[in-house]
Design a protein around this motif. Structure first.
Motif, PDB file in Angstrom:
ATOM      1  N   LEU A 145       0.800  -1.228   0.000  1.00  0.00           N
ATOM      2  CA  LEU A 145       0.000   0.000   0.000  1.00  0.00           C
ATOM      3  C   LEU A 145       0.829   1.274   0.000  1.00  0.00           C
ATOM      4  CD1 LEU A 145      -2.837  -0.945   2.510  1.00  0.00           C
ATOM      5  CD2 LEU A 145      -2.934  -0.931   0.021  1.00  0.00           C
ATOM      6  N   GLY A 184       2.184   0.746  -3.687  1.00  0.00           N
ATOM      7  CA  GLY A 184       0.764   0.789  -3.992  1.00  0.00           C
ATOM      8  C   GLY A 184       0.247   2.190  -4.249  1.00  0.00           C
ATOM      9  N   PRO A 185      -1.030   2.412  -3.987  1.00  0.00           N
ATOM     10  CA  PRO A 185      -1.683   3.680  -4.324  1.00  0.00           C
ATOM     11  C   PRO A 185      -1.151   4.878  -3.549  1.00  0.00           C
ATOM     12  CG  PRO A 185      -3.139   2.273  -3.028  1.00  0.00           C
ATOM     13  CD  PRO A 185      -1.975   1.432  -3.428  1.00  0.00           C
ATOM     14  N   LEU A 186      -0.519   4.650  -2.399  1.00  0.00           N
ATOM     15  CA  LEU A 186      -0.014   5.776  -1.607  1.00  0.00           C
ATOM     16  C   LEU A 186       1.429   6.152  -1.927  1.00  0.00           C
ATOM     17  CD1 LEU A 186      -1.434   4.777   1.918  1.00  0.00           C
ATOM     18  CD2 LEU A 186      -2.445   6.326   0.224  1.00  0.00           C
ATOM     19  N   SER A 187       2.071   5.415  -2.838  1.00  0.00           N
ATOM     20  CA  SER A 187       3.506   5.570  -3.043  1.00  0.00           C
ATOM     21  C   SER A 187       3.897   6.982  -3.496  1.00  0.00           C
ATOM     22  CB  SER A 187       4.011   4.539  -4.054  1.00  0.00           C
ATOM     23  OG  SER A 187       3.353   4.684  -5.301  1.00  0.00           O
ATOM     24  N   ARG A 188       3.060   7.638  -4.303  1.00  0.00           N
ATOM     25  CA  ARG A 188       3.396   8.974  -4.786  1.00  0.00           C
ATOM     26  C   ARG A 188       3.319  10.028  -3.685  1.00  0.00           C
ATOM     27  NH1 ARG A 188       3.924   9.788 -10.142  1.00  0.00           N
ATOM     28  NH2 ARG A 188       3.377   8.051 -11.540  1.00  0.00           N
TER      29      ARG A 188
END
Length: 397
Positions: free
Chosen positions: A358, A362-366
């Motif tokens: 995650l 995942g979607p929070l990496s940026r």
């Protein structure tokens, strides 16, 4: 009146505040109870917003020259390598976290204010009495006394200034313990940070200038006294890396706490930095939050003293905005501490899955880079302060 502003505490927040006020033309007095320099470095991480504040004193380039830019932070878990938190694509001119020992930070700031004839620094003075009326503040201690229109307590989390004005505060321990040491770096880790989250406890490692590296290990209990080689043993057990005990230069234990003062001003006495709020040093937010305090407060005091702005609305704006910022930093520190210090095999496995799937890939990496670079703290710098407050702080064009 001896001075416009008296600052108690010549740490990072106090010296930066003195520089910003001195550059603006105010007469500034700084007193510090410590007679000499720090024995070894404490805070080392400097974020991009702080470098922007330092640029106002013309110090950002020298700080970067003297420090080590950390562009990547590699994260390891019980199941192996989890991923990388990178700062290479964050917005702004400084796409890194700067690693610089606190002694160097203090030396550079002190050298800057030494060029300002309107700024005085006196060491070896502990303020034991404060009195104020509608026009001034009187401070004294150890045979020293002076007066100023405003007094700012930048004297750390054990603030005597906060104690003398009887400011209420709340806080607690995180219930975790750490041991920190700087070593001659013989690893191949380079200029990158590495974190190991194991079922036995965490290990953190950061590059330092001069061929050194900082190691921080989580311990089961407070370790006020340990033999040289203890950190090396923990690092070997949890990471497999060999740190010769003879390469260790210093060692210090710490058991983090958090604290929040109920209000950051009382009459003509104002709190700034760790005197106002405290958070875990793990994550490197404390000094940077204090510097953002100093930036806002310098603007407020210059507006009050030089442009005749009403004091109370600006102090209330300082209190409101800096409480928002510090509360966010305290919450982030608490979350990071909770996540990083979980022990036991089951919790370590769940943490690995969460971080790998995650957060880091995942979607929070940026969002990870801007988050740890403190770009997303509300009211983090003056540029993020609501326009109605910022307009009073900034001279008309």
């Amino acid at each position: 009146m001896n001075h416009d502003i008296a600052i108690v505490g010549a740490g990072p927040a106090g010296l930066l505040l003195a520089g910003l006020l001195g550059q603006g033309g105010l007469r500034v007095l700084i007193v510090d109870k410590r007679a000499g320099p720090l024995a070894h470095s404490q805070a080392i991480g400097i974020t991009p917003p702080s470098l922007e504040i330092l640029a106002r004193l013309g110090l950002d380039a020298e700080f970067v020259r003297r420090g080590v830019p950390i562009r990547d932070c590699h994260v390891h878990g019980r199941s192996g390598y989890l991923g990388c938190a990178s700062f290479r694509e964050i917005p702004g001119a400084h796409r890194h976290i700067l690693s610089l020992p606190q002694q160097v930070t203090l030396s550079l700031l002190e050298s800057k204010i030494a060029t300002m004839p309107n700024v005085e620094l006196h060491r070896g003075i502990e303020v034991t009495r404060i009195g104020q009326d509608a026009e001034r503040v009187a401070l004294s201690g150890g045979g020293f006394s002076s007066t100023a229109r405003w007094l700012v307590g930048c004297d750390g989390h054990r603030s005597r200034v906060r104690e003398l004005i009887q400011m209420r505060c709340k806080g607690a321990s995180y219930g975790c313990h750490f041991l920190m040491g700087d070593f001659t770096d013989r690893t191949t880790l380079g200029d990158e940070a590495h974190l190991w989250f194991t079922h036995e406890g965490a290990v953190e490692s950061f590059p330092l200038p001069g061929g050194r590296r900082r190691w921080i290990v989580q311990t089961a209990q407070a370790m006020p006294e340990t033999e040289r080689g203890f950190i090396s043993g923990i690092v070997r057990e949890r990471t497999g890396l060999d740190l010769p005990a003879g390469d260790q230069h210093n060692q210090s234990p710490f058991s983090p706490r958090w604290m929040q003062a109920g209000q950051y001003h009382d009459g003509r006495v104002i709190l700034c930095g760790d005197a106002a709020h405290l958070m875990s040093p793990i994550g490197g937010q404390g000094m940077n939050t204090g510097w953002a305090d100093a930036e806002f407060l310098a603007g407020a005091l210059l507006a009050i003293e030089q442009r005749g702005q009403p004091a109370l609305p600006l102090l209330e704006a300082y209190d409101h905005c800096r409480h928002r910022a510090s509360n966010a930093a305290i919450r982030r520190a608490a979350l990071g501490m909770w996540l990083g210090t979980r022990t036991g095999r089951a919790q370590s496995w769940l943490r690995d899955v969460f971080l790998r799937e995650l957060v880091l890939k995942g979607p929070l990496s940026r969002r990870v880079g801007p988050h740890f670079a403190m770009l997303t703290i509300p009211c983090g710098t003056l540029a993020q302060v609501p326009e109605k407050d910022r307009a009073r702080l900034t001279p008309a064009a």
